[in-house]
Design an enzyme around this catalytic site. Sequence first.
Site, PDB file in Angstrom:
ATOM      1  N   SER A 109      43.799  37.007  36.043  1.00  0.00           N
ATOM      2  CA  SER A 109      45.229  36.971  35.701  1.00  0.00           C
ATOM      3  C   SER A 109      45.677  35.864  34.776  1.00  0.00           C
ATOM      4  CB  SER A 109      46.059  36.911  36.976  1.00  0.00           C
ATOM      5  OG  SER A 109      46.165  38.190  37.513  1.00  0.00           O
ATOM      6  N   LYS A 125      54.349  29.986  36.351  1.00  0.00           N
ATOM      7  CA  LYS A 125      54.361  31.332  36.927  1.00  0.00           C
ATOM      8  C   LYS A 125      55.154  31.283  38.230  1.00  0.00           C
ATOM      9  CE  LYS A 125      50.878  34.872  38.193  1.00  0.00           C
ATOM     10  NZ  LYS A 125      49.419  35.130  38.260  1.00  0.00           N
ATOM     11  N   SER A 169      48.111  39.270  35.847  1.00  0.00           N
ATOM     12  CA  SER A 169      49.459  39.223  36.350  1.00  0.00           C
ATOM     13  C   SER A 169      50.303  38.093  35.747  1.00  0.00           C
ATOM     14  CB  SER A 169      49.432  39.068  37.868  1.00  0.00           C
ATOM     15  OG  SER A 169      48.803  37.855  38.240  1.00  0.00           O
TER      16      SER A 169
HETATM   17  N1  GLN Z   1      44.380  42.378  38.038  1.00  0.00           N
HETATM   18  C1  GLN Z   1      43.719  41.877  39.217  1.00  0.00           C
HETATM   19  C2  GLN Z   1      44.427  42.401  40.433  1.00  0.00           C
HETATM   20  O1  GLN Z   1      45.303  43.160  40.279  1.00  0.00           O
HETATM   21  C3  GLN Z   1      43.682  40.378  39.178  1.00  0.00           C
HETATM   22  C4  GLN Z   1      44.966  39.748  39.569  1.00  0.00           C
HETATM   23  C5  GLN Z   1      44.948  38.255  39.543  1.00  0.00           C
HETATM   24  O2  GLN Z   1      44.032  37.634  39.009  1.00  0.00           O
HETATM   25  N2  GLN Z   1      45.941  37.679  40.174  1.00  0.00           N
HETATM   26  O3  GLN Z   1      44.127  42.060  41.527  1.00  0.00           O
END
Ligand code: GLN
Length: 490
Positions: free
Chosen positions: A178, A79, A154
Amino acid sequence: MSDLADLSITSAHELLDSGETSSSELLDAVLKRAGITESHLHAYLTIDKAGAAEAAARADERIAAGDGAQMTGIPIALKDNMVTKGVETTCSSKILSGWIPPYDGTAVSRLKEVDAVTVGKTNLDEFAMGSSTENSAYGVTRNPWDTERVPGGSSGGSAAVVAAGSAFAALGSDTGGSVRQPAALCGVVGLKPTYGLVSRYGLIAFASSLDQIGPITRSVEDAVVVLEAIAGHDVMDATSYRGAVPDFRAGLSAGVAGLRVGVAAELLRDDMQPEVLAATRKMVDQLSDAGAAVRQVSLPSVEYALSAYYLIAPAEASANLARFDGVRYGLRVDGETTEEMMARTRAEGFGPEVIRRILLGTYALSAGYYDAFYGQAQRVRTLVRRDFAAAYENVDVLVSPTSPTTAFSVGEKSTDPIAMYYSDVCTIPSNLSGDPAISVPIGLDDAGLPIGFQVMAPSLGEPVLFQAAAEIERLADFTARPRLATSEVT
Ligand code: GLN
């Protein structure tokens, strides 16, 4: 399987070991696949062909010398919020565009030490804030099962490349879901390890008390293999766990006879997609038939977990993102004064969701509101932890859907942040508690989209987590593959 790019890490390792294939051939297979799929998916931001070819050549020498580890020669994607020496790292933000880090993060260097092959960097929601990979400054990533849909987020790019066969595995980061949610939406396995088990050094911080790096793979055993390569204490991360790493393989073939499995009513809600609920219940029944003792448990504070997360995570983000000021990294937009330069750089460099989080977090931390918002959220976090601890007195693992829905359409939730935030309702509690959790694909919905099943365990309970997950994988027998992962697509 006819194509090398579709093999599991464990089978690829056997072929490497016996000399039936080489790392260079594995790399060619994933690059060929990427050549077909990337124009549909846009899952990679950078493909480092030259670096990967050198790494594969090194791996082949090492294997020939009889010195290969399980990950040696295996092509893996990262990532793009993990810093990589000499390879641009953007966090999918304009503010970091062009930034070439001078060092590798610990998870990355541990993979390099065993000569795993880094194929490239994958797309994400900017600074890992989002659940669809639509918040990237470099374009949307699409779901290999249906390119009109999002891959989740994400770590959407990481999940998409593993599902599509343009990497054998990928690392993602999980602050609120994410790794697990995109894994669920792309029909692959996603693990959030216990907080502190994998070093965060070189993971660009979003919310430091919640962030954790985890593997995305095509099987539970592959998740074990990647975790073994990256877990363990690191002096560069003060929150890294100092004790011995547990034996992740201990329960892999033990089955679930006698295992106490808890189902929390709060994580099986009527407003979830009916096929997701039905598939979850069916798997719970299958676990029971396989000998597990299924119990209903209650996690009453989990109802407030999402709200607490959306105060704690933005609060930490507002502090962590203060360093992006045009002075040290990436973008700089000039101004008359230093202050004006910083303000302009930040206004232009950050996208709308990141700005929303910084504003939310700054507000939650401001004098006069600190206790009412941030303080209150921390108290809820303690209650969530206590709920989990109480549940684990009676059960070994907890189970739930990973995500309330399967993959949604591109654009469907992008103008409604609250609907988007709800995607993580089942995953956020384990980030607040710091406990490990994994998503395993268990079936398809009526539209042919994958459904993920989540298993949660107490801190450092990875062995029992993998034990349950491996049995779920056997029971589900999920063999469907996305259309984009077949060589017919051009
Ligand atoms: N979707 C969650 C957020 O927007 C989690 C994001 C993540 O785990 N990086 O914060």
